[in-house]
Design a protein around this motif. Structure first.
Motif, mmCIF file in Angstrom:
data_model
loop_
_atom_site.group_PDB
_atom_site.id
_atom_site.type_symbol
_atom_site.label_atom_id
_atom_site.label_comp_id
_atom_site.label_asym_id
_atom_site.label_seq_id
_atom_site.Cartn_x
_atom_site.Cartn_y
_atom_site.Cartn_z
ATOM 1 N N ALA A 76 0.846 -1.201 0.000
ATOM 2 C CA ALA A 76 0.000 0.000 0.000
ATOM 3 C C ALA A 76 0.879 1.247 0.000
ATOM 4 O O ALA A 76 0.616 2.213 -0.726
ATOM 5 C CB ALA A 76 -0.930 -0.009 1.211
ATOM 6 N N VAL A 129 0.870 4.090 -2.951
ATOM 7 C CA VAL A 129 0.499 5.487 -2.703
ATOM 8 C C VAL A 129 1.684 6.413 -2.990
ATOM 9 O O VAL A 129 1.530 7.462 -3.620
ATOM 10 C CB VAL A 129 -0.003 5.664 -1.254
ATOM 11 C CG1 VAL A 129 -0.179 7.127 -0.912
ATOM 12 C CG2 VAL A 129 -1.307 4.906 -1.049
ATOM 13 N N GLN A 177 -3.472 9.726 2.970
ATOM 14 C CA GLN A 177 -3.950 8.811 1.916
ATOM 15 C C GLN A 177 -3.464 7.385 2.179
ATOM 16 O O GLN A 177 -4.207 6.419 1.990
ATOM 17 C CB GLN A 177 -3.459 9.287 0.536
ATOM 18 C CG GLN A 177 -4.027 8.459 -0.614
ATOM 19 C CD GLN A 177 -3.497 8.895 -1.981
ATOM 20 O OE1 GLN A 177 -2.638 9.771 -2.091
ATOM 21 N NE2 GLN A 177 -4.020 8.286 -3.040
ATOM 22 N N GLU A 196 -5.756 4.158 2.567
ATOM 23 C CA GLU A 196 -5.537 3.035 1.641
ATOM 24 C C GLU A 196 -5.535 1.695 2.387
ATOM 25 O O GLU A 196 -6.013 0.697 1.883
ATOM 26 C CB GLU A 196 -4.197 3.252 0.916
ATOM 27 C CG GLU A 196 -3.816 2.188 -0.085
ATOM 28 C CD GLU A 196 -4.437 2.384 -1.467
ATOM 29 O OE1 GLU A 196 -5.080 3.428 -1.691
ATOM 30 O OE2 GLU A 196 -4.277 1.471 -2.304
#
Ligand code: ATP
Ligand code: MG
Length: 414
Positions: free
Chosen positions: A26, A30, A149, A153
């Motif tokens: 992740a 990102v 973010q 996520e």
């Protein structure tokens, strides 16, 4: 007696390692989406690098570093954090010559000699990111938004963003003096560590978790009231940009970070779920660091996420991967057939397991269950001759007749 691992150094065992991969993937997704490239730096550096960047009077340098003399009589240190190494590499390889604006991320083990407890270890892991070459407050807001973010996520919205400004070499001395004057009158109420910090690093007293110190420093002067015009404008813009993207944050004027290189914006993502190990990620601007390490006057900002604490926050969610298919066989001939079929299926991306050793059918089916296979199939002489078999969907026991051909099985498990 058998040998065990070093205290505070952990093995990451299967199922836990799958949780880690989930976090790592992740983060890579990102960060790369946001234009960051990975940099891999060594886990050991000359001790001097950390003394000069993190600061001699910080907890890390004073008492937490793993420092050794090697066989060549050099003082080396297992890195306690990543930013110093990344900036050392940035300067050493003159990355700024191509482009002073670099977006870099790293991940890997860090080492600090601390008292091991939940969420605090001697070898721990960080994922961090840095942007160099941008003074503008937009970079601060961008870094913060990327961090938020990342947490979204992975499905966590609990850790909340706290921000502060630590000012710059222009305005911090006057604040430091005001704080020292305030602390001087309360010195006898401070813990031994803070009495020492009072002379070496007075801002750190605001970060002390000893209840007596928290009480004694309540009402201490705030850096935010002492910011110079430029720092004050910078902080206001960061807040405005965060507001413009509806990024929630709290201002925490008592947040001082444990590394000397921070200037202006500093931040933490904090959780209420891990006791006093409340910071899951932390970072800030370090406008003086690159020049302090012998590079050009290029500003920077970045953060580090504590892997172990993120993994704890993910709780007991299961990230382990189950086979798509378990192939059980009746005899040696079918086992050879199954082995070739398994090979073909693996080449096509189907996750297959089979019995290697000619166990009883009952024991093979127990294994299919234990592995949590989605489908199982028993291959006997009939199946091999007819080229068809009955596949069992394990969740509901439904039997599905499918040709024993790779393409058909790929279709079924898709
Ligand atoms: P703390 O106040 O909890 O000691 P810190 O200010 O020392 O944290 P940083 O140096 O900013 O932490 O490192 C960033 C992140 O790395 C922390 O927010 C935390 O999640 C993680 N971290 C730091 N030290 C440890 C450790 N000993 N074990 C596990 N994670 C750690
Ligand atoms: Mg610490």
């Amino acid at each position: 007696m058998s040998i065990t691992a070093i205290k505070g150094f952990n093995d990451i065992l299967p199922t836990e390692s799958e949780r880690w991969q989930y976090i790592e993937q992740a983060a890579r997704r990102v960060f790369e989406l946001n234009g960051f490239s990975e940099i891999r730096v060594p886990i050991m550096e000359k001790t001097e690098l950390f003394c000069r960047s993190i600061g001699d009077a910080t907890d890390i340098v004073e008492k937490e570093m793993y420092t050794f003399t090697d066989k060549g009589d050099n003082s080396i240190t297992l890195r306690p954090e990543g930013t110093a190494s990344v900036m050392r590499a940035f300067i050493e390889h003159k990355l700024y010559a191509q482009d002073p604006v670099a977006k870099l991320y790293y991940l890997g083990p860090m080492f600090r000699y601390e008292r091991p407890q939940k969420g605090r270890y001697r070898q721990f892991h960080q994922i961090g990111a840095e942007i160099t070459g941008v003074n503008a407050p937009l970079a601060d807001a961008q870094v913060l938004n990327m961090l938020v973010q990342f947490f979204r996520e992975i499905g966590l919205d609990e850790p909340s963003l706290q921000i502060n400004s630590l000012g710059c070499p222009e305005c911090r001395p006057a604040y430091r003096a005001a704080l020292v004057a305030f602390l001087e009158e309360r010195l006898d109420r401070l813990c031994e560590d803070c009495k020492r910090r009072f002379t070496t690093n007075p801002l750190r007293t605001l970060d002390c978790k000893v209840p007596g110190c928290v009480e004694a420093t309540a009402g201490a002067p705030s850096m935010l009231d002492h910011l110079c015009g430029d720092c004050s404008d910078h902080f206001a813009s960061v807040k405005r940009y965060l507001d413009s993207t509806a990024t929630p944050y709290n201002i925490n004027p008592r947040m001082v970070r444990g590394l000397d290189y921070y200037t202006r914006t500093t931040f933490e993502l904090v959780t209420s779920l891990l006791g006093s190990q409340s910071a899951v990620a932390a970072g800030g601007r370090y406008d003086g660091l690159i020049s302090q390490l012998g590079g050009p006057a290029i500003p920077g900002i970045g953060f580090a996420i504590g892997f172990e604490r993120v993994a704890l926050l993910l709780g007991d969610k299961d990230f382990s991967r189950q086979p798509d298919l378990f192939i059980a066989t009746m005899g040696a001939g079918e086992r050879d057939f199954a082995f070739r079929l398994m090979h073909e299926l693996l080449q096509s991306g189907v996750r297959v397991e089979m019995d290697y050793e000619g166990k009883s059918l009952k024991s093979q089916m127990r294994r299919a269950d234990k592995l949590g296979a989605r489908y199982s199939v028993v291959i006997g002489e009939n199946e091999v001759t007819s080229g068809k078999a009955s596949f069992k969907r394990m969740e509901d026991g439904e039997q599905i007749e499918v040709p024993l051909k790779c393409a058909d099985i790929v279709n079924m498990t898709a």
